[in-house]
Write a protein that holds these residues in place. Structure first.
Motif, short mmCIF file in Angstrom:
data_model
loop_
_atom_site.label_atom_id
_atom_site.label_comp_id
_atom_site.label_asym_id
_atom_site.label_seq_id
_atom_site.Cartn_x
_atom_site.Cartn_y
_atom_site.Cartn_z
N PRO A 1 0.82 -1.21 0.00
CA PRO A 1 0.00 0.00 0.00
C PRO A 1 0.85 1.26 0.00
O PRO A 1 1.96 1.30 0.53
N GLY A 2 0.29 2.31 -0.60
CA GLY A 2 1.02 3.57 -0.71
C GLY A 2 1.39 4.17 0.63
O GLY A 2 2.37 4.90 0.72
N ARG A 3 0.63 3.85 1.66
CA ARG A 3 0.92 4.40 2.99
C ARG A 3 2.24 3.89 3.55
O ARG A 3 2.76 4.43 4.52
N LEU A 4 2.78 2.84 2.94
CA LEU A 4 4.09 2.34 3.36
C LEU A 4 5.22 2.98 2.56
O LEU A 4 6.37 2.62 2.72
N GLY A 5 4.87 3.93 1.67
CA GLY A 5 5.89 4.73 1.01
C GLY A 5 6.30 4.27 -0.37
O GLY A 5 7.17 4.90 -0.99
N GLU A 6 5.71 3.21 -0.90
CA GLU A 6 6.10 2.72 -2.22
C GLU A 6 5.41 3.52 -3.32
O GLU A 6 4.20 3.76 -3.26
N ALA A 7 6.17 3.92 -4.32
CA ALA A 7 5.61 4.70 -5.42
C ALA A 7 4.72 3.84 -6.30
O ALA A 7 4.94 2.63 -6.42
N PRO A 8 3.71 4.44 -6.93
CA PRO A 8 2.84 3.66 -7.81
C PRO A 8 3.47 3.42 -9.17
O PRO A 8 4.38 4.14 -9.59
N LEU A 9 2.97 2.40 -9.85
CA LEU A 9 3.41 2.09 -11.21
C LEU A 9 2.70 2.94 -12.24
O LEU A 9 3.15 3.02 -13.39
N GLY A 10 1.58 3.52 -11.86
CA GLY A 10 0.83 4.31 -12.83
C GLY A 10 -0.11 5.26 -12.13
O GLY A 10 -0.38 5.15 -10.92
N LEU A 11 -0.62 6.21 -12.90
CA LEU A 11 -1.53 7.22 -12.38
C LEU A 11 -2.80 7.27 -13.22
O LEU A 11 -2.78 6.98 -14.42
N LEU A 12 -3.89 7.66 -12.57
CA LEU A 12 -5.14 7.98 -13.25
C LEU A 12 -5.29 9.50 -13.19
O LEU A 12 -5.40 10.06 -12.10
N ILE A 13 -5.24 10.15 -14.32
CA ILE A 13 -5.25 11.61 -14.40
C ILE A 13 -6.52 12.01 -15.12
O ILE A 13 -6.69 11.73 -16.31
N ASP A 14 -7.44 12.66 -14.42
CA ASP A 14 -8.80 12.83 -14.92
C ASP A 14 -9.24 14.29 -14.76
O ASP A 14 -9.30 14.80 -13.65
N ALA A 15 -9.55 14.94 -15.86
CA ALA A 15 -9.99 16.34 -15.83
C ALA A 15 -11.50 16.48 -15.80
O ALA A 15 -12.01 17.60 -15.89
N LYS A 16 -12.23 15.39 -15.68
CA LYS A 16 -13.69 15.46 -15.66
C LYS A 16 -14.27 15.05 -14.31
O LYS A 16 -15.32 15.56 -13.90
N GLY A 17 -13.64 14.14 -13.64
CA GLY A 17 -14.16 13.67 -12.36
C GLY A 17 -13.15 12.74 -11.73
O GLY A 17 -11.94 12.89 -11.92
N VAL A 18 -13.64 11.77 -10.98
CA VAL A 18 -12.78 10.76 -10.39
C VAL A 18 -13.52 9.43 -10.51
O VAL A 18 -14.74 9.37 -10.36
N HIS A 19 -12.82 8.38 -10.81
CA HIS A 19 -13.46 7.14 -11.24
C HIS A 19 -14.40 6.55 -10.22
O HIS A 19 -15.37 5.87 -10.56
N PHE A 20 -14.14 6.78 -8.92
CA PHE A 20 -14.95 6.13 -7.89
C PHE A 20 -16.17 6.96 -7.49
O PHE A 20 -16.97 6.52 -6.67
N ASP A 21 -16.34 8.15 -8.04
CA ASP A 21 -17.45 9.03 -7.68
C ASP A 21 -18.42 9.12 -8.86
O ASP A 21 -18.14 9.81 -9.85
#
Length: 674
Positions: A90-110
């Motif tokens: 998990p990111g809370r342990l400091g590991e960087a992600p392999l990819g990003l979701l970059i969204d100018a319209k909303g956010v995928h979970f909302d």
């Protein structure tokens, strides 16, 4: 994401970057800035204009700062989130992600407003055959590799006995839970539905990885476990859990998405991105989502078209497949090394390279028997030992794309193999490599294509095990037969070639069978360097030419046939389409790809026959571990090929030459790095 805005553009190396104004320190971290730059964004401070962009992290607690600036200035709000294949931990342990979701319209979970992912799912044709083939291959790779958002899971842990209903917990206060309007009461309602709709069934409450690690609490507690209900927080593979489930219930967890990919139709009590497309049973109506999708279409949009993947080795934008390559390599290394190792039989100059490869999770402990077994038993570590052996230690050896320089000259390797069954050059018992080769007849199309690309790169770049370089020699005309010399006291000869054990005998046998051919003899580099045994007196008795200090790869492009006892050069010749005759039983013999004059194990002669792509996939992709010398990370074969082609950051130097000379004084007949 297709923007037509021109405000706030920057330029770097000819690339136009959009300025993304941020108002939280996390967005200023160098790693995240580089990832955003690879996706076309330049992180900036200050005040944007009305045509500018403001970046916030999802719906995080500090997102309100950027949201306020965007409202005040009229700038476009860009929400950033982790991609669905994130990291080991998990990111809370400091590991960087392999990819990003970059969204100018909303956010995928909302689902209160459309996101760019929802627009893709609703309007993109998603009918391109190549795209859908990539999606199906991605699903297969994630299942086979036990990959998920957080991939530090253990396929060796048994899930509960099959036949249970899986109810998925999530962390309290998570943004995706809030966006679904859910709370503990909603999770308890979901559990009630699961019990009522599956009377008498066992219920498994799957704990979120962050809850299992004590980072954030979940919604379910031990008090919710009545008869037939259990909490499950082991680091078992999610795919194994899904395989044993008869039904899956979730609010908005990514495990619901993976349940769809695994063939389930999950009951969904929230409004995640994967709900509303005909692939789930949804408690909440989503009127905008009227399209019916296939699993491959859902995956293509969510995993290939929507994310911006990052290559951690080359520090640039990556394809989805490159991201999969990276997490596969890193997950394998974590799983094999997580318990730690006790290593025996490792000379001093081997220890630092072994530590770099196998000691990233827990440092390798070096000890000899019987102390090694005592340490392993007391600490739960696994045992490893170099080369062939008869005890229960996992065997370690060099891989087949090793280095630029000789092993006997103490140049550290870029690849090593671990084999719990045996070792690849000992035909007396099956090795893990032998099993992989035997199973390679069933390669998926994407695995075959990957192997063929690796073969093509090796041929085009002239790569071999040691990559010593050297001029392309002028060879006599005629049908050329290359006889490849070996180190005569090497274990691969003593174990794998019981009937022919010397280079002189190899030459004599080749000459007697090839009276009309131009016979070329290539001594082994370690023998030429005076580091190992195997010198032939007067090889001209049999050979028309002795190719001293010639590189093997250019030779293979100029000959018609190769004769060997057990040399890896035989495998390298097969990769180049050259006929190969073996007098021993190397790992590549006995499969129908070589002419075998030695005693090949009968077990290799039965069953479906592997082809060259299958042999290459097993030998170069499935079997070895690779280490990137630039980043120090476990890496896929493609990155190792990059490094060998460029020679960037490959070890060399006077210290190695000094140790090489000391080696001859300390252990004249020791089996060193091969």
């Amino acid at each position: 994401m297709n923007h037509n805005h021109n405000e706030g553009q920057g330029r770097a190396g000819g690339e136009i970057l959009r300025r993304l104004h941020v108002y939280n320190s996390g967005s200023l971290r160098p790693g995240l800035r580089r990832m955003l730059r690879g996706a076309g964004w330049q992180v900036a401070l200050g005040w944007p204009g009305p045509d500018g962009f403001v970046g916030v992290w999802g719906a995080s607690p500090v997102a309100h700062r950027g949201e306020a600036v965007a409202r005040r200035t009229g700038a476009t709000l860009v929400r950033i989130e982790d991609a669905f294949l994130r990291s080991l931990h998990p990111g809370r342990l400091g590991e960087a992600p392999l990819g990003l979701l970059i969204d100018a319209k909303g956010v995928h979970f909302d689902a209160s407003r459309p996101s760019e992912l929802e627009e893709l799912l609703a309007t993109h044709p998603l009918d391109d055959a190549a795209l859908l083939a990539r999606a199906r291959a991605g699903i297969a790779r994630m299942r086979a590799g036990h990959l998920s958002k957080y991939s530090a899971t253990r396929p060796d842990i048994e899930p509960p006995a099959p036949g249970y209903v899986l109810v998925v917990d999530q962390v309290r206060g998570d943004a995706s839970v809030r966006a679904s309007g859910a709370d503990r009461a909603r999770f308890l309602e979901m559990l009630t539905f699961a019990r009522q709709e599956n009377p008498g069934a066992r219920i498994v409450l799957r704990t979120h990885p962050e809850t299992a690690r004590g980072l954030r609490p979940g919604h379910f507690t031990p008090a919710d476990c009545a008869d037939g209900i259990t909490l499950h927080d082991a680091t078992v593979s999610p795919w194994a859990l899904l395989d044993g489930a008869t039904a899956v219930y979730t609010v908005s967890s990514q495990l619901g998405f993976e349940a769809i990919l695994a063939g389930h139709r999950p009951r969904v009590f929230g409004t995640p991105f994967y709900a509303g497309w005909g692939l789930s049973a949804d408690e909440t109506a989503l009127p905008r989502r009227t399209r019916t999708l296939t699993r491959a279409q859902l995956y293509a949009a969510a995993m290939i078209l929507y994310p911006r993947w990052h290559d951690p080795y080359r520090d640039r934008a990556a394809t989805f497949e490159e991201a999969l390559d990276a997490i596969e390599a890193q997950a394998r290394a974590w799983r094999e090394d997580r318990a730690g190792w006790v290593a025996s039989g490792m000379r001093l100059w081997k220890r630092q390279p072994l530590q770099r490869v196998f000691g990233r999770t827990r440092r390798v402990v070096f000890a000899e028997p019987p102390r090694a077994a005592q340490i392993a038993e007391a600490t739960g570590r696994r045992r490893m030992a170099w080369g062939a052996g008869s005890d229960d230690a996992v065997r370690v050896e060099d891989g087949f794309l090793r280095s630029r320089g000789l092993g006997a000259a103490l140049v550290p390797p870029l690849s090593l193999v671990l084999d719990e069954a045996g070792i690849y050059y000992d035909p007396a018992q099956p090795s893990r490599l032998e099993r992989l080769i035997a199973e390679s007849h069933g390669l998926r199309d994407d695995e075959r294509l990957r192997a063929e690309k690796v073969i093509a790169r090796i041929r085009a770049s002239g790569l071999s095990k040691y990559n010593l370089g050297g001029a392309r020699p002028d060879l006599p005309a005629g049908r050329r037969v290359l006889v490849v010399g070996q180190v005569e006291d090497d274990a691969s000869v003593s174990l794998g070639s019981p009937e022919t054990r010397t280079n002189a005998a190899l030459l004599e046998r080749a000459r007697s069978a090839s009276t009309d051919a131009v016979l070329l003899y290539k001594p082994h580099p370690d023998v030429e360097a005076g580091l190992r045994a195997g010198r032939v007196e007067a090889p001209g008795r049999w050979a028309d030419a002795v190719l001293a200090e010639a590189a093997i790869a250019p030779l293979l492009d100029q000959v018609d046939e190769v004769w060997t006892m057990t040399s890896l050069a035989g495998f390298e010749a097969l990769l180049r389409g050259v006929a190969v005759t073996t007098l021993g039983a190397p790992f590549y013999a006995g499969w129908g790809l070589t002419r075998d004059l030695g005693p090949v194990p009968a077990r290799r002669l039965a069953g479906p026959r592997p082809d060259l792509a299958g042999l290459a996939h097993a030998t170069l992709i499935g079997y070895p571990r690779y280490l990137d010398p630039v980043t120090g990370r476990a890496c896929p074969v493609e990155v190792a090929l990059d490094r060998l082609e460029s020679a960037r950051a490959l070890p060399r130097g006077p210290a190695l030459r000094v140790l090489s000379k000391a080696q001859g004084l300390l252990a004249s007949r020791a089996h060193l790095w091969r």
